[in-house]
Scaffold this active site. Structure first.
Site, mmCIF file in Angstrom:
data_model
loop_
_atom_site.group_PDB
_atom_site.id
_atom_site.type_symbol
_atom_site.label_atom_id
_atom_site.label_comp_id
_atom_site.label_asym_id
_atom_site.label_seq_id
_atom_site.Cartn_x
_atom_site.Cartn_y
_atom_site.Cartn_z
ATOM 1 N N LEU A 232 14.990 -106.661 -26.571
ATOM 2 C CA LEU A 232 16.096 -106.950 -25.743
ATOM 3 C C LEU A 232 15.772 -108.154 -25.164
ATOM 4 C CD1 LEU A 232 17.165 -103.594 -24.486
ATOM 5 C CD2 LEU A 232 18.541 -104.855 -26.162
ATOM 6 N N ASP B 110 13.313 -85.755 -24.950
ATOM 7 C CA ASP B 110 12.530 -86.803 -24.155
ATOM 8 C C ASP B 110 13.126 -87.753 -23.474
ATOM 9 O OD1 ASP B 110 9.981 -87.312 -23.216
ATOM 10 O OD2 ASP B 110 9.829 -88.843 -24.813
#
Lengths: 523, 523
Positions: free
Chosen positions: A324, A390
């Site tokens: 990103l 998770d």
């Protein structure tokens, strides 16, 4: 003559029996085993379609529906063609000038750094392969970053995403290094925690020739291995194929909250060892007894050397996830998931004991207004489909404030067990009994046989160079889990009524126009 | 009529072809795959038997040789019936009074300790199951300790050994604790080394009702798993079945230098958690997501929880190795193996580069006299048969000085790869070109089809409760490796002559009498 005929008849009978026994039966047997269990899904589908309280166009499959690409048909469906609103500067994450400026600075810093490094390396007799780098204003990663909006990481038909996947698959790697996570540890090993949700320190940050950055996660587990049942979710290995599959699943669900991920065979010698400028990374490379190039986890160095991955002899498969934009130009915040798990052997969180937990959450900022809670529920649907337990934190871009979408990062612990559907992952949905209308419509579409989640996923994943990415049992599990999600929604609707369960997720002005466009198209 | 006949002929041809193709060929194929490769060994055997320069009785197999127990026949062979010399006090490791005294003290210390512990436990609300213990002057472990002599850990037909194996398999466990190795670390983790040859800290010291002590090593690997080729020998897992198989192999080779080892299903709750008085050990127990009882490696606690072993739900298979007498009454010293490996990724030891390495060793004390070098060569033969590369040190009892036998302790890294014969393990034999006559005779015997090492091992291992201990490929590897050892000796004999290669290992007075007995029996 009669005898001969009798003999002939007997003989023919024997031949036919042999044919049935040795050819037809084995064929039937094989066919039964290789068929990816469509029968079960058919019956489930009909069960669900009897409950289509939201009418969808073209639900009865026609002849034409069963030929050609299911994925193309899915993406051509009106639900995947809602026109996006025109984006103003405030609705884009980055402005062109700002990003170009940032890019130019990066390139010149790289050039300065390389000059100094080359001199130092020559002095200490280290040979590092130097590739030319170039400033490319048309780079696919730039377009990806510029396309990030308030609504999603990329738009539905952005050609830059296809190009970025291709670039990650074959572009020259000019640098390899530890990720920032590792560097933050400064080699000291954060052993204060029993568990390390951050993984096993085998991931690498790679820089491509056009300055695209991607995170490499190496293959740790064979496709057909299931996570042993005694392993806690938080110590499970990270699976490169789960990262790849998660990107495709997220795109098929039309969330577009996972950055692009592609598979790649990385040459550990030519594309990591020979291009890295990090001495510490160079130091963890070794040659195995079988003469393969390997590297081991830095943090575990002192005690453990088993935590190594090896190429054959140099090539290692792994996933490459596009980075990103840097935090300095596009800050993000990381927020604990309200349905976080305990990350200990015995601990239990409140949501696991209190069936009314959602009522508390609904009162709390930022879950008491806007789309945040519905976004959490979207994420839990995504995670349930993958079997990912998770999800301890989620991230959002600070620029878009509380209404921004949630990033679905770090999906490598999905797709561990195909034989188990962990219903607790769906707790946000089953406890809050809320779902976005758009999400529900797409899930119902994907449950129909003319699209079928497993089929569109199989087709989508076939485009990755490391295919097959998921085994058939994992693909079938997607269909089974999808029906379980729909059943949870069905139960909520029965209990509370459609209006309280199914939320119009098109809030704010821009979304109203989207909703209008949709209803227009659906006519 | 003619046409009919033609048709009949054609039909019959088809039937026969079908029969050959579908029935005979698959049968042949199956037969070839299931046959445990005796053919190869037959030819090898005949190859070896043409080179029997030391005549052995009864080398041609008779009818009677192929019925009944091969193991019984092996142990009935004159080579396994050489009468042991009468042992004087100096040739026994321990005297009866000394050991009884030691045992009595241990029992009364245990009783004192238990009284104090029970009070403390009650005060802190810990429930510990207390089993009665008893002083038993006829305990099998006592007899084992008393039977240790200058020549071996036990004598060939000692009934105490059979009883000790049985006791380890089913006697009540009254206490469980970390081993001394772990305790020496004091929980601090010795992370100064890259590698930890001491293993993964999952082994436990168990005390039985009659005060027998045994070391438990839990199952870490399935029988049919092979060590991956990229794994260095020093980070390979420890295999409980290798410990068991090593005891049987050592006994079949008539070395008797491995303390008795038996397999056992241990109840992790009832036989470890509920009887331990060690709080630290109690603290590493947990219940897995699949509701199994598990415990994890203490030293690795801080960073890694994957290093756990789990029962199903409580039962865990493992090996139990009988303890040797305590160091305070029977001191031992640990000496680096002259053919030690480098225990690093890149290092190489001198013996790996210098083909004349043995000439140097032969000049050095204690390898320049007595049996020490021949004992090292025996050990390398034992290790080569198992594929054990992890023999970094060996131990001897100080009481017997330099002529004492070498203890073959810690064999859990054997039997990792059946498909590879690691010739470097044989370096002491191939570089020194020396072997004891008694060892060579037994190896030749075991290469003969009427005994055959794999067959006697299979038979011997069938007596263990965890059988099958070794898979067929591991058993076949024993035969293949045995022939490789004999070929190395053959090459040495061709090069240097029998007299320089084959050493009479019967040194000192007592051994002369053994040699005499042998020749008498052989007549």
């Amino acid at each position: 003559m009669r005898k001969d005929r009798l003999l002939l008849a007997a003989t023919l009978t024997v031949i036919f029996s042999a044919d049935i026994y040795f050819i037809l039966l084995p064929k039937l047997h094989r066919a039964r085993h290789s068929c990816p269990c469509r029968h079960g899904n058919f019956s489930l589908s009909s069960h669900i379609s009897s409950w289509t309280f939201i009418p969808l166009q073209d639900t009865t499959p026609s002849e034409a529906d069963n030929v050609g690409s299911k994925l193309d048909r899915l993406f051509a469906h009106p639900l995947y063609n809602i026109q996006a609103p025109v984006l103003g500067p405030e609705e884009r994450l980055l402005q062109v000038e700002q990003l170009m400026d940032y890019y130019r600075k990066k390139v010149s810093r790289w050039e300065r750094h390389m000059k100094l490094y080359s001199e130092a390396a020559a002095a200490s007799n280290i040979t590092v392969v130097e590739h030319d780098v170039a400033f490319d204003p048309d780079a696919s990663w730039l377009k990806f970053h510029l396309g990030i909006s308030r609504y999603a990481l990329y738009s539905r038909r952005d050609p830059a995403i296809t190009q970025l996947l291709r670039d990650m698959q074959d572009m020259t790697v000019v640098n390899a290094d530890y990720t920032q996570d590792e560097k933050a540890l400064k080699g000291a090993c954060d052993c204060s925690q029993v568990v390390k949700p951050s993984g096993h320190h085998l991931k690498l940050a790679l820089k491509m020739q056009n300055f695209a950055k991607a995170m490499f996660k190496p293959m740790r587990q064979q496709r057909d291995e299931e996570t042993p049942e005694d392993v806690f979710y938080f110590v499970d290995v990270q699976r490169h194929n789960a990262e790849i599959a998660a990107f495709h699943l997220d795109r098929i669900l039309d969330f577009r909250r996972v950055p692009p991920v592609a598979g790649r065979w990385l040459n550990l010698t030519g594309e990591v060892l020979q291009v890295t400028r990090n001495d510490e990374l160079r130091a963890v490379f070794f040659t195995s007894p079988a003469n393969n190039t390997c590297f081991f986890a830095k943090c575990l160095y002192v005690c453990k050397t088993e935590y190594a991955v090896c190429g054959t002899p140099d090539l290692l498969e792994g996933s490459l996830s596009a980075y990103l934009p840097g935090l300095s130009i596009a800050p993000r915040i990381s927020i604990p998931n309200p349905w976080i798990r305990s990350y200990s052997f015995t601990g239990r969180e409140e949501w696991e004991m209190n069936p009314l937990y959602c009522d508390t959450i609904k009162q709390l900022y930022p879950y008491n207004s806007g789309n945040r809670l519905l976004n959490i529920i979207d994420m839990s649907i995504f995670d349930f489909l993958m079997g990912n337990m998770d999800r301890h934190h989620y991230e959002i871009f600070t620029k878009f404030g509380d209404d921004g979408f949630l990033l679905h990062l770090d999906n490598a612990r999905g797709f561990g067990k195909h034989s188990q559907d962990e219903m607790s992952i769906l707790a946000p949905l089953s406890q809050c009994c809320m779902i976005k209308r758009s999400t529900l419509l797409r899930l119902q579409l994907l449950a129909q046989t003319q699209f079928q989640l497993s089929d569109v996923m199989r087709e989508s994943l076939q485009k990755d160079p490391l295919q097959p990415i998921l085994t058939e049992p994992h693909l079938s599990a997607l269909d089974r889990r999808l029906h379980k999600i729909l059943r949870v929604v069905q139960r909520c609707v029965r209990r509370l009524g459609k209006d309280r369960v199914i939320s119009s997720d098109f809030v704010k002005s821009t979304l109203k126009s989207e909703a209008k466009t949709e209803s227009k198209k659906a006519r």
